[in-house]
Design a protein around this motif. Structure first.
Motif, short mmCIF file in Angstrom:
data_model
loop_
_atom_site.label_atom_id
_atom_site.label_comp_id
_atom_site.label_asym_id
_atom_site.label_seq_id
_atom_site.Cartn_x
_atom_site.Cartn_y
_atom_site.Cartn_z
N TRP A 55 0.65 -1.19 0.01
CA TRP A 55 -0.12 0.01 -0.19
C TRP A 55 0.92 1.39 0.06
CZ3 TRP A 55 -0.19 3.90 3.79
CH2 TRP A 55 -1.41 4.78 3.49
N ILE A 56 1.82 1.21 0.73
CA ILE A 56 2.97 2.43 0.85
C ILE A 56 3.63 2.66 -0.59
CG2 ILE A 56 5.21 3.45 1.77
CD1 ILE A 56 4.56 1.65 4.49
N LEU A 57 3.88 1.64 -1.06
CA LEU A 57 4.49 1.86 -2.63
C LEU A 57 3.42 2.10 -3.54
CD1 LEU A 57 7.06 1.20 -4.28
CD2 LEU A 57 6.22 -1.18 -4.57
N ASN A 58 2.18 1.69 -3.59
CA ASN A 58 1.38 1.82 -4.51
C ASN A 58 0.27 2.99 -4.39
OD1 ASN A 58 2.15 -0.31 -6.11
ND2 ASN A 58 0.53 -1.85 -5.05
N ARG A 59 0.25 3.48 -3.20
CA ARG A 59 -0.91 4.56 -2.82
C ARG A 59 -0.32 5.76 -2.18
NH1 ARG A 59 -4.08 6.42 -4.58
NH2 ARG A 59 -5.78 6.80 -2.63
N MET A 60 0.52 5.30 -1.14
CA MET A 60 1.00 6.42 -0.07
C MET A 60 2.30 7.29 -0.76
SD MET A 60 2.27 6.12 3.80
CE MET A 60 3.07 7.53 4.83
N SER A 61 2.94 6.46 -1.57
CA SER A 61 4.24 6.99 -2.07
C SER A 61 4.00 8.13 -3.06
CB SER A 61 5.39 6.09 -2.67
OG SER A 61 4.73 5.44 -3.60
N ILE A 62 2.82 8.09 -3.85
CA ILE A 62 2.34 8.63 -4.99
C ILE A 62 1.24 9.80 -4.52
CG2 ILE A 62 3.14 6.99 -6.72
CD1 ILE A 62 0.24 6.18 -6.88
N ASP A 63 0.71 9.98 -3.43
CA ASP A 63 -0.39 10.63 -3.15
C ASP A 63 0.01 11.62 -1.95
OD1 ASP A 63 -2.90 11.78 -2.25
OD2 ASP A 63 -3.83 10.06 -2.71
#
Length: 172
Positions: free
Chosen positions: A136-144
């Motif tokens: 989730w960190i890689l796919n969502r948090m890191s880009i939002d």
């Protein structure tokens, strides 16, 4: 977010099963809350679990098709039972689907099912949660940027704090 993963892993290493499980069960709340802010807790939790964890708890049987051991609704019921009552009994939770109880082991069986009882290995479950949070960190948090901004408000611990310009520290 890494501090929570570290806490789960440290709890597993020290065989503090209760802490590891408690933090693991709160992680879908934390992640989904950072995505959308406050509100819609139950549905957010279920959706996050089904997005990031469901595939780990689904067995694709060649003949009968997918067998789901644990889904978001049952995990949310477990979260409520464990965090609010210290229980593994799901039978009284309206959100649950097909499980009455989840038993945790510290070794051996993971994803064993006997009627409405699911047996999970606490190590495996907590590691799966940690792996899903990393995803989730890689796919969502890191880009939002909004998620990153909300994450700044997560609880943290330190040796002291500043209040009105005065340094305060913990007792020796």
């Amino acid at each position: 977010m890494q501090r929570y993963i570290n806490a789960i892993e440290a709890s597993l290493s020290s065989e503090n099963w209760y802490a590891a499980l408690g933090i693991a069960l709160m992680m879908p709340d934390v992640c989904s809350g950072l995505e959308e802010g406050y509100g819609r807790g139950r549905s957010r939790y279920i959706e996050w679990f089904d997005t990031y964890m469901l595939r780990k708890y689904t067995y694709n049987h060649a003949i009968s098709g997918p067998i789901i051991f644990l889904n978001g609704r049952n995990c949310y019921a477990l979260r409520c039972a464990y965090l609010h009552q210290g229980s593994e009994d799901l039978s009284q939770h309206e959100v649950r689907e097909n499980l009455d109880r989840i038993k945790f082991t510290t070794s051996g069986t993971h994803c064993g099912r006997i009627n409405n009882l699911l047996i999970l290995n606490v190590h495996e479950f907590c590691r799966d949660i940690c792996e899903s949070v990393r995803e989730w960190i890689l796919n969502r948090m890191s880009i939002d940027p909004k998620i990153q901004e909300r994450a700044r408000d997560l609880i943290g611990f330190g040796d002291g704090f500043v209040l009105s310009g005065t340094q305060t520290s913990a007792r020796p």
